[in-house]
Write a protein that holds these residues in place. Structure first.
Motif, PDB file in Angstrom:
ATOM      1  N   PRO A 144       0.744  -1.272  -0.069  1.00 56.05           N
ATOM      2  CA  PRO A 144      -0.012   0.055   0.281  1.00 56.05           C
ATOM      3  C   PRO A 144       0.815   1.367   0.076  1.00 56.05           C
ATOM      4  O   PRO A 144       1.960   1.377   0.835  1.00 56.05           O
ATOM      5  N   ALA A 145       0.282   2.169  -0.662  1.00 59.63           N
ATOM      6  CA  ALA A 145       1.206   3.514  -0.678  1.00 59.63           C
ATOM      7  C   ALA A 145      -0.020   4.825  -1.027  1.00 59.63           C
ATOM      8  O   ALA A 145      -0.747   4.638  -1.923  1.00 59.63           O
ATOM      9  N   TRP A 146       0.238   5.541  -0.031  1.00 64.63           N
ATOM     10  CA  TRP A 146      -0.695   6.854   0.009  1.00 64.63           C
ATOM     11  C   TRP A 146      -0.162   7.888  -0.939  1.00 64.63           C
ATOM     12  O   TRP A 146       0.985   8.072  -1.294  1.00 64.63           O
ATOM     13  N   SER A 147      -1.275   8.501  -1.695  1.00 63.81           N
ATOM     14  CA  SER A 147      -1.291   9.763  -2.390  1.00 63.81           C
ATOM     15  C   SER A 147      -0.742  10.610  -1.340  1.00 63.81           C
ATOM     16  O   SER A 147      -0.862  10.669  -0.474  1.00 63.81           O
ATOM     17  N   PRO A 148       0.167  11.756  -2.073  1.00 68.13           N
ATOM     18  CA  PRO A 148       0.482  12.905  -1.303  1.00 68.13           C
ATOM     19  C   PRO A 148      -0.662  13.504  -0.444  1.00 68.13           C
ATOM     20  O   PRO A 148      -0.169  14.160   0.510  1.00 68.13           O
ATOM     21  N   ASP A 149      -1.761  13.554  -0.961  1.00 66.42           N
ATOM     22  CA  ASP A 149      -2.833  14.402  -0.415  1.00 66.42           C
ATOM     23  C   ASP A 149      -3.908  13.521   0.450  1.00 66.42           C
ATOM     24  O   ASP A 149      -4.828  14.061   0.985  1.00 66.42           O
ATOM     25  N   GLY A 150      -3.597  12.232   0.452  1.00 64.20           N
ATOM     26  CA  GLY A 150      -4.017  11.527   1.306  1.00 64.20           C
ATOM     27  C   GLY A 150      -5.397  10.840   0.935  1.00 64.20           C
ATOM     28  O   GLY A 150      -6.107  10.118   1.487  1.00 64.20           O
ATOM     29  N   SER A 151      -5.818  11.114  -0.356  1.00 65.63           N
ATOM     30  CA  SER A 151      -7.028  10.780  -0.853  1.00 65.63           C
ATOM     31  C   SER A 151      -7.195   9.480  -1.525  1.00 65.63           C
ATOM     32  O   SER A 151      -8.148   8.999  -2.108  1.00 65.63           O
ATOM     33  N   ARG A 152      -6.068   8.876  -1.990  1.00 62.23           N
ATOM     34  CA  ARG A 152      -5.953   7.659  -2.833  1.00 62.23           C
ATOM     35  C   ARG A 152      -4.915   6.740  -1.986  1.00 62.23           C
ATOM     36  O   ARG A 152      -3.777   7.286  -1.610  1.00 62.23           O
ATOM     37  N   ILE A 153      -5.014   5.604  -2.393  1.00 62.72           N
ATOM     38  CA  ILE A 153      -4.242   4.375  -1.910  1.00 62.72           C
ATOM     39  C   ILE A 153      -3.654   3.607  -3.134  1.00 62.72           C
ATOM     40  O   ILE A 153      -4.736   3.050  -3.771  1.00 62.72           O
ATOM     41  N   ALA A 154      -2.519   3.388  -3.587  1.00 61.91           N
ATOM     42  CA  ALA A 154      -1.956   2.515  -4.573  1.00 61.91           C
ATOM     43  C   ALA A 154      -1.802   1.266  -3.879  1.00 61.91           C
ATOM     44  O   ALA A 154      -1.239   1.222  -2.731  1.00 61.91           O
ATOM     45  N   TYR A 155      -1.894  -0.039  -4.583  1.00 57.49           N
ATOM     46  CA  TYR A 155      -1.589  -1.119  -3.857  1.00 57.49           C
ATOM     47  C   TYR A 155      -1.426  -2.168  -5.005  1.00 57.49           C
ATOM     48  O   TYR A 155      -1.838  -2.003  -6.006  1.00 57.49           O
ATOM     49  N   VAL A 156      -0.852  -3.347  -4.582  1.00 48.58           N
ATOM     50  CA  VAL A 156      -1.020  -4.644  -5.596  1.00 48.58           C
ATOM     51  C   VAL A 156      -1.988  -5.679  -4.973  1.00 48.58           C
ATOM     52  O   VAL A 156      -1.890  -5.931  -3.805  1.00 48.58           O
ATOM     53  N   SER A 157      -2.617  -6.099  -5.819  1.00 44.66           N
ATOM     54  CA  SER A 157      -3.588  -7.163  -5.577  1.00 44.66           C
ATOM     55  C   SER A 157      -3.415  -8.227  -6.515  1.00 44.66           C
ATOM     56  O   SER A 157      -2.908  -8.162  -7.540  1.00 44.66           O
ATOM     57  N   PHE A 158      -3.733  -9.806  -6.135  1.00 47.40           N
ATOM     58  CA  PHE A 158      -3.482 -10.843  -6.789  1.00 47.40           C
ATOM     59  C   PHE A 158      -4.843 -11.447  -7.022  1.00 47.40           C
ATOM     60  O   PHE A 158      -4.957 -12.640  -7.568  1.00 47.40           O
ATOM     61  N   GLU A 159      -5.959 -10.503  -7.191  1.00 46.65           N
ATOM     62  CA  GLU A 159      -7.215 -10.912  -7.469  1.00 46.65           C
ATOM     63  C   GLU A 159      -7.274 -11.643  -8.711  1.00 46.65           C
ATOM     64  O   GLU A 159      -8.213 -12.585  -8.883  1.00 46.65           O
ATOM     65  N   LYS A 187      -5.090 -13.230 -10.010  1.00 52.56           N
ATOM     66  CA  LYS A 187      -4.120 -14.392  -9.882  1.00 52.56           C
ATOM     67  C   LYS A 187      -2.773 -14.043 -10.490  1.00 52.56           C
ATOM     68  O   LYS A 187      -1.867 -14.946 -10.957  1.00 52.56           O
ATOM     69  N   LYS A 188      -2.692 -12.757 -10.659  1.00 52.40           N
ATOM     70  CA  LYS A 188      -1.057 -12.220 -10.803  1.00 52.40           C
ATOM     71  C   LYS A 188      -1.171 -10.931 -10.199  1.00 52.40           C
ATOM     72  O   LYS A 188      -2.087 -10.196  -9.947  1.00 52.40           O
ATOM     73  N   PRO A 189       0.039 -10.364  -9.872  1.00 54.55           N
ATOM     74  CA  PRO A 189       0.153  -8.829  -9.222  1.00 54.55           C
ATOM     75  C   PRO A 189      -0.272  -8.030 -10.296  1.00 54.55           C
ATOM     76  O   PRO A 189       0.480  -7.683 -11.430  1.00 54.55           O
ATOM     77  N   ILE A 190      -1.193  -6.997  -9.883  1.00 55.81           N
ATOM     78  CA  ILE A 190      -1.520  -5.925 -10.522  1.00 55.81           C
ATOM     79  C   ILE A 190      -1.620  -4.815  -9.708  1.00 55.81           C
ATOM     80  O   ILE A 190      -2.061  -4.787  -8.641  1.00 55.81           O
ATOM     81  N   VAL A 191      -1.274  -3.650 -10.218  1.00 54.85           N
ATOM     82  CA  VAL A 191      -1.213  -2.541  -9.350  1.00 54.85           C
ATOM     83  C   VAL A 191      -2.527  -1.654  -9.343  1.00 54.85           C
ATOM     84  O   VAL A 191      -2.902  -1.258 -10.929  1.00 54.85           O
ATOM     85  N   TYR A 192      -3.256  -1.387  -8.435  1.00 50.91           N
ATOM     86  CA  TYR A 192      -4.409  -0.282  -8.484  1.00 50.91           C
ATOM     87  C   TYR A 192      -4.381   0.717  -7.852  1.00 50.91           C
ATOM     88  O   TYR A 192      -3.369   1.062  -6.668  1.00 50.91           O
ATOM     89  N   VAL A 193      -5.315   1.696  -7.828  1.00 48.22           N
ATOM     90  CA  VAL A 193      -5.413   2.945  -7.058  1.00 48.22           C
ATOM     91  C   VAL A 193      -6.911   2.931  -6.885  1.00 48.22           C
ATOM     92  O   VAL A 193      -7.743   2.926  -7.502  1.00 48.22           O
ATOM     93  N   ARG A 194      -6.791   3.103  -5.408  1.00 45.07           N
ATOM     94  CA  ARG A 194      -8.341   3.202  -4.876  1.00 45.07           C
ATOM     95  C   ARG A 194      -8.618   4.703  -4.068  1.00 45.07           C
ATOM     96  O   ARG A 194      -7.911   4.803  -3.168  1.00 45.07           O
ATOM     97  N   PRO A 195      -9.525   5.367  -4.778  1.00 44.62           N
ATOM     98  CA  PRO A 195      -9.915   6.461  -4.078  1.00 44.62           C
ATOM     99  C   PRO A 195     -10.417   6.315  -2.686  1.00 44.62           C
ATOM    100  O   PRO A 195     -11.519   5.434  -2.712  1.00 44.62           O
ATOM    101  N   LEU A 196     -10.038   6.892  -1.669  1.00 44.75           N
ATOM    102  CA  LEU A 196     -10.988   6.680  -0.333  1.00 44.75           C
ATOM    103  C   LEU A 196     -12.175   7.124  -0.465  1.00 44.75           C
ATOM    104  O   LEU A 196     -12.419   8.250  -0.842  1.00 44.75           O
ATOM    105  N   GLY A 197     -13.033   6.179   0.243  1.00 43.79           N
ATOM    106  CA  GLY A 197     -14.353   6.381   0.256  1.00 43.79           C
ATOM    107  C   GLY A 197     -15.107   6.054  -1.081  1.00 43.79           C
ATOM    108  O   GLY A 197     -16.268   5.933  -0.967  1.00 43.79           O
ATOM    109  N   SER A 198     -14.333   5.317  -1.742  1.00 46.72           N
ATOM    110  CA  SER A 198     -14.887   4.708  -3.163  1.00 46.72           C
ATOM    111  C   SER A 198     -14.640   3.199  -3.070  1.00 46.72           C
ATOM    112  O   SER A 198     -13.601   2.728  -2.601  1.00 46.72           O
ATOM    113  N   SER A 199     -15.554   2.420  -3.443  1.00 51.36           N
ATOM    114  CA  SER A 199     -15.114   0.804  -3.773  1.00 51.36           C
ATOM    115  C   SER A 199     -14.959   0.406  -5.153  1.00 51.36           C
ATOM    116  O   SER A 199     -15.011  -0.750  -5.319  1.00 51.36           O
ATOM    117  N   MET A 200     -14.728   1.488  -5.820  1.00 48.42           N
ATOM    118  CA  MET A 200     -14.351   1.260  -7.522  1.00 48.42           C
ATOM    119  C   MET A 200     -12.971   1.559  -7.460  1.00 48.42           C
ATOM    120  O   MET A 200     -12.453   2.715  -7.793  1.00 48.42           O
TER     121      MET A 200
END
Length: 423
Positions: free
Chosen positions: A196-211, A213-226
């Motif tokens: 997990p890695a925070w964006s500088p403004d604290g509004s998003r988190i980047a992370y790696v998921s194996f959902e 079946k392989k490592p993919i980098v996602y960015v999740r805006p906080l407060g959103s499920s998308m």
């Protein structure tokens, strides 16, 4: 005047209705010359789910800068001129008094005053409106104000941390207050989540998921499920790191062979390769000014820390002491490098002064990983292992104050990341 020598130094994320265990903090060691401060119980706070005065006490105590004076059995109304001699007699150099009231619109108001008992003067006084459910956040906010007023440094009690919790085959990306008392799951998965890695403004988190079946980098805006996919190229996609302006991320990809560093825009466009080596280049992190990227590489035969211009160019080796140094992190002022070094078979949090290259081992544990600087640069959050279970811990930059965050109900906890200062 209170002595300046004491310069020692977000949103709702609900992915499930399950209750998550709070982390407890065990403090060992203490900063030298701690400032004696009394925080009396606030009148009217018994109507709140969390006592604001207790949140303030806990925050100031865990900073390692303050010595809490016992206030039990003392009636202390919030008044412009308290009995200073009484508090001086108890050994308090500073005093905090407060009152909580209900407002007509359903909100709450807390008024607090900070006093210098030696000069018998008020240093700070404010009124803050809040909703009942944000009482803890309000306590952190007041602790930040007190900390900054007495030390001249910004408080970090309102900041948040992210970490990965694993229980059995279930993984959770957790977001929590810095004291571990407000855990919320931003993501729950049956597949591993890492980095997990925070964006500088604290509004998003980047992370790696194996959902998938392989490592993919996602960015999740906080407060959103998308979340959205940042990097899903052939092979492995890992180790996201934000640029200080939040416009770009560095990632590690194997799309062209070995793990190498790439740069791309925060929307996933503009992919550009940064390193080309015969070794494995990974774990990038930007310098605070955005000019350089530090990373781990075994291009010289063993894992060491290197840096490269953020726009690409020749890499320079940064660590020379020891044969195994990984997971670089740079302090907010750009002066200190934190990393994990192997010493006599033990993996420990280590810091290096980038100007003098002097190093210091900060921990005595054997399986440390994932160091992360607090936004004030005075504390490092990291993961370690106790009794075969991953736990979180912090250590002050001088190694004097150590804290362990743990809970009997929490599973394996790994890969912490400290978020930015609250806006």
């Amino acid at each position: 005047m209170l002595r300046r020598k004491f310069l020692l130094g977000l949103l709702s994320l609900i992915a499930s209705s399950a209750c998550f265990a709070q982390l407890t903090i065990e403090i060992s060691g203490a900063g030298a010359n701690r400032l004696p401060i009394a925080v009396a119980s606030f009148a009217g706070e018994n109507k709140l789910p969390a006592a604001i005065s207790e949140v303030i006490q806990f925050d100031l105590n865990r900073s390692g800068v303050f010595k809490l004076i016992d206030t039990a059995g003392v009636a202390a109304p919030e008044v412009p001129s308290p009995d200073f001699s009484q508090w001086r007699g108890r050994g308090a150099d500073a005093l905090v008094l407060g009152t909580v009231n209900s407002l007509a619109d359903g909100r709450m108001e807390v008024r607090f005053r900070l006093f210098d008992t030696t000069k018998q003067s008020q240093l700070e006084g404010q009124a803050i409106t809040f909703r009942t459910e944000t009482a803890r956040r309000t306590g952190h906010q007041i602790a930040d104000i007190i900390y900054q007023r007495l030390t001249g440094l910004p408080g970090i009690f309102s900041t948040r941390i992210a970490y990965i919790e694993r229980q059995g085959k279930r993984y959770r990306l957790m977001v929590d207050d810095s004291d571990g008392q407000n855990p919320q799951a931003a993501l729950i998965s049956g597949e591993p989540i890492i980095s997990p890695a925070w964006s500088p403004d604290g509004s998003r988190i980047a992370y790696v998921s194996f959902e998938k079946k392989k490592p993919i980098v996602y960015v999740r805006p906080l407060g959103s499920s998308m979340p959205f996919v940042l990097a899903n190229f052939k092979g492995s996609n890992s180790a996201p790191a934000w640029s200080p302006d939040g416009r770009k991320l560095a990632v590690t990809l194997t799309k062209d062979g070995l793990s190498q560093l790439y740069l791309l825009n925060a929307d996933g466009s503009g992919l550009r390769r940064l390193t080309t080596s015969a070794g494995i280049d990974t774990e990038p992190v930007f310098s605070p000014d955005g000019a350089s990227i530090y990373f781990t590489s075994d291009r010289g035969g063993s894992p060491q820390i290197y840096k490269i211009p953020a726009e690409g160019g020749n890499a320079q080796r940064v660590t020379f002491e020891g044969s195994y140094n990984v997971s670089p992190r740079i302090s907010p002022d750009g002066k200190t490098l934190a990393y994990i070094a192997r010493n006599n078979g033990m993996f420990q949090v280590t810091v290096q002064d980038l100007a003098t290259q002097q190093t210091q081992i900060l921990t005595d544990s054997a399986k440390d990983e994932s160091p992360s600087f607090a936004p004030d640069g005075r504390t490092i959050l990291y993961a370690t292992e106790v009794g075969g279970r991953g736990v979180l811990a912090t250590v002050s930059i001088d190694g004097r104050v150590r804290q362990r965050l743990s809970s009997a109900q929490v599973g394996d906890v790994r890969e912490p990341a400290w978020g930015p200062l609250a806006k």
